[in-house]
Design an enzyme around this catalytic site. Sequence first.
Site, mmCIF file in Angstrom:
data_model
loop_
_atom_site.group_PDB
_atom_site.id
_atom_site.type_symbol
_atom_site.label_atom_id
_atom_site.label_comp_id
_atom_site.label_asym_id
_atom_site.label_seq_id
_atom_site.Cartn_x
_atom_site.Cartn_y
_atom_site.Cartn_z
ATOM 1 N N TYR A 157 -70.393 10.933 11.611
ATOM 2 C CA TYR A 157 -69.314 11.777 12.156
ATOM 3 C C TYR A 157 -69.874 13.110 12.661
ATOM 4 C CZ TYR A 157 -64.721 14.132 12.138
ATOM 5 O OH TYR A 157 -63.591 14.822 12.468
ATOM 6 N N LYS A 161 -69.731 14.319 16.494
ATOM 7 C CA LYS A 161 -68.970 15.530 16.842
ATOM 8 C C LYS A 161 -69.871 16.609 17.439
ATOM 9 C CE LYS A 161 -64.714 14.478 15.861
ATOM 10 N NZ LYS A 161 -63.826 14.128 17.011
HETATM 11 N N1 LIG Z 1 -57.600 16.201 10.621
HETATM 12 C C1 LIG Z 1 -58.564 17.116 10.680
HETATM 13 O O1 LIG Z 1 -58.593 18.076 9.894
HETATM 14 C C2 LIG Z 1 -59.643 17.010 11.714
HETATM 15 C C3 LIG Z 1 -60.710 17.913 11.634
HETATM 16 C C4 LIG Z 1 -61.691 17.889 12.607
HETATM 17 C C5 LIG Z 1 -61.599 16.964 13.635
HETATM 18 N N2 LIG Z 1 -60.564 16.078 13.668
HETATM 19 C C6 LIG Z 1 -60.544 15.132 14.762
HETATM 20 O O2 LIG Z 1 -59.249 15.073 15.338
HETATM 21 C C7 LIG Z 1 -59.013 13.764 15.844
HETATM 22 C C8 LIG Z 1 -57.719 13.203 15.275
HETATM 23 O O3 LIG Z 1 -57.844 13.168 13.872
HETATM 24 P P1 LIG Z 1 -56.588 12.899 12.895
HETATM 25 O O4 LIG Z 1 -56.842 13.719 11.689
HETATM 26 O O5 LIG Z 1 -55.318 13.023 13.643
HETATM 27 O O6 LIG Z 1 -56.884 11.372 12.500
HETATM 28 P P2 LIG Z 1 -55.885 10.157 12.255
HETATM 29 O O7 LIG Z 1 -56.694 9.154 11.540
HETATM 30 O O8 LIG Z 1 -54.605 10.630 11.644
HETATM 31 O O9 LIG Z 1 -55.554 9.657 13.741
HETATM 32 C C9 LIG Z 1 -56.545 9.071 14.540
HETATM 33 C C10 LIG Z 1 -55.878 8.106 15.497
HETATM 34 O O10 LIG Z 1 -56.889 7.535 16.325
HETATM 35 C C11 LIG Z 1 -56.636 6.146 16.418
HETATM 36 N N3 LIG Z 1 -57.884 5.461 16.743
HETATM 37 C C12 LIG Z 1 -58.917 5.153 15.932
HETATM 38 N N4 LIG Z 1 -59.873 4.525 16.606
HETATM 39 C C13 LIG Z 1 -59.433 4.430 17.882
HETATM 40 C C14 LIG Z 1 -59.989 3.898 19.077
HETATM 41 N N5 LIG Z 1 -61.205 3.331 19.110
HETATM 42 N N6 LIG Z 1 -59.259 3.970 20.217
HETATM 43 C C15 LIG Z 1 -58.029 4.530 20.219
HETATM 44 N N7 LIG Z 1 -57.452 5.052 19.118
HETATM 45 C C16 LIG Z 1 -58.165 5.009 17.978
HETATM 46 C C17 LIG Z 1 -56.070 5.763 15.072
HETATM 47 O O11 LIG Z 1 -55.379 4.522 15.116
HETATM 48 C C18 LIG Z 1 -55.166 6.953 14.784
HETATM 49 O O12 LIG Z 1 -53.864 6.782 15.315
HETATM 50 C C19 LIG Z 1 -60.258 12.946 15.501
HETATM 51 O O13 LIG Z 1 -61.162 12.963 16.578
HETATM 52 C C20 LIG Z 1 -60.831 13.710 14.341
HETATM 53 O O14 LIG Z 1 -62.204 13.462 14.171
HETATM 54 C C21 LIG Z 1 -59.591 16.069 12.729
#
Ligand SMILES: NC(=O)c1ccc[n+]([C@@H]2O[C@H](COP(=O)([O-])OP(=O)(O)OC[C@H]3O[C@@H](n4cnc5c(N)ncnc54)[C@H](O)[C@@H]3O)[C@@H](O)[C@H]2O)c1
Length: 313
Positions: A157, A161
């Site tokens: 990850y 990132k």
């Molecule tokens: N939640 C946090 O605090 C946080 C922190 C840093 C970065 N992020 C980043 O933000 C983004 C969203 O994270 P989140 O927390 O909402 O996660 P989440 O798991 O709630 O949502 C992710 C979504 O992406 C979909 N997904 C997974 N693989 C996929 C693919 N190959 N094609 C299309 N859709 C796909 C999943 O089905 C899900 O609906 C991610 O890139 C994550 O790395 C989140």
Amino acid sequence: MSVDLTGKVAVVTGSGRGLGLAYARALAAAGAAVVVNDVDGDAAEAAVESVRSAGGRAVAVVAPVGPAETADALVAAAVESFGKLDVLVTNAGVLRDRVLWKTSDDDFDLVVETHLRGTFTTARAAAVHMRERGEGGRIVVVGSPAGQHGNFGQTSYAAAKAGIVAMARTWSLELARARITVNAVIPTAITAMTATIPIYEGVAAAHAAGEPLPRVVRRDHALGGPEDCAPVVVWLASDASADVTGQAIGIGGDKLSLYAHPTEVATTYRDGGWTADGVADAWAQTLAPHAQPSGIVLPPLEAEEQAADAPAT
Ligand SMILES: NC(=O)c1ccc[n+]([C@@H]2O[C@H](COP(=O)([O-])OP(=O)(O)OC[C@H]3O[C@@H](n4cnc5c(N)ncnc54)[C@H](O)[C@@H]3O)[C@@H](O)[C@H]2O)c1
């Protein structure tokens, strides 16, 4: 300048739930038509319904980001449904957290395929369309504190990132002439992805129960709901951010921040080049005082009692 996306068309990958859903809803609320994408068909359809029931316009493309075919399908859906593509948000993501020596090839490949390749292929397809149209555009990619600092247990990850932010800096140079801005958002929010992190289980449960989050959580840990992260995406999608590109912007809870790009924090020179002994001396004398920490540094959540009593700043 007020932020209005009327007439814009956006694609948000991984927008069936979590942060992507919040971005899709906020972009639509600001006036944009949205192509929702997710691997989860039910989640994607529910997201489209939630945008439409709020008065917005949305269609779904159910497919995994990573392959070029999905990227092409996303741009095609935007063009066929709404006539063009102005804004791409590459949000889709998965986690397969393991320490290095327990990370399998399959887990590494899935994370890199989804985040890094998914961002590359969708941004490439969007850039081809936007350059051909000649009307500029917005590409918003998604990084993570893990990519900025490294994080225990997140080899795949953090690598993906960090690579995404490096691609954004590169694309900001390559796409400037076409008036396409490229910025990275570094979000933090309580979602399915973070709710399983042991230290945040209590915070996630409190948030799910509708309880207000303590200041130390919303400020120092920059954690709130996904909707707290959406305003920066709406702004980056808009004409109001036309002169902003190549930036990594953090958002979460009550916090908004700008990340430094890696820079040399100490420099020294040796005529004729370096020897290993020379490096040893230079390390001790010049570089060591500036040695950089690895990992994300946060105050303990137990500080919340005291912090809650502190005056707002
Ligand atoms: N939640 C946090 O605090 C946080 C922190 C840093 C970065 N992020 C980043 O933000 C983004 C969203 O994270 P989140 O927390 O909402 O996660 P989440 O798991 O709630 O949502 C992710 C979504 O992406 C979909 N997904 C997974 N693989 C996929 C693919 N190959 N094609 C299309 N859709 C796909 C999943 O089905 C899900 O609906 C991610 O890139 C994550 O790395 C989140």
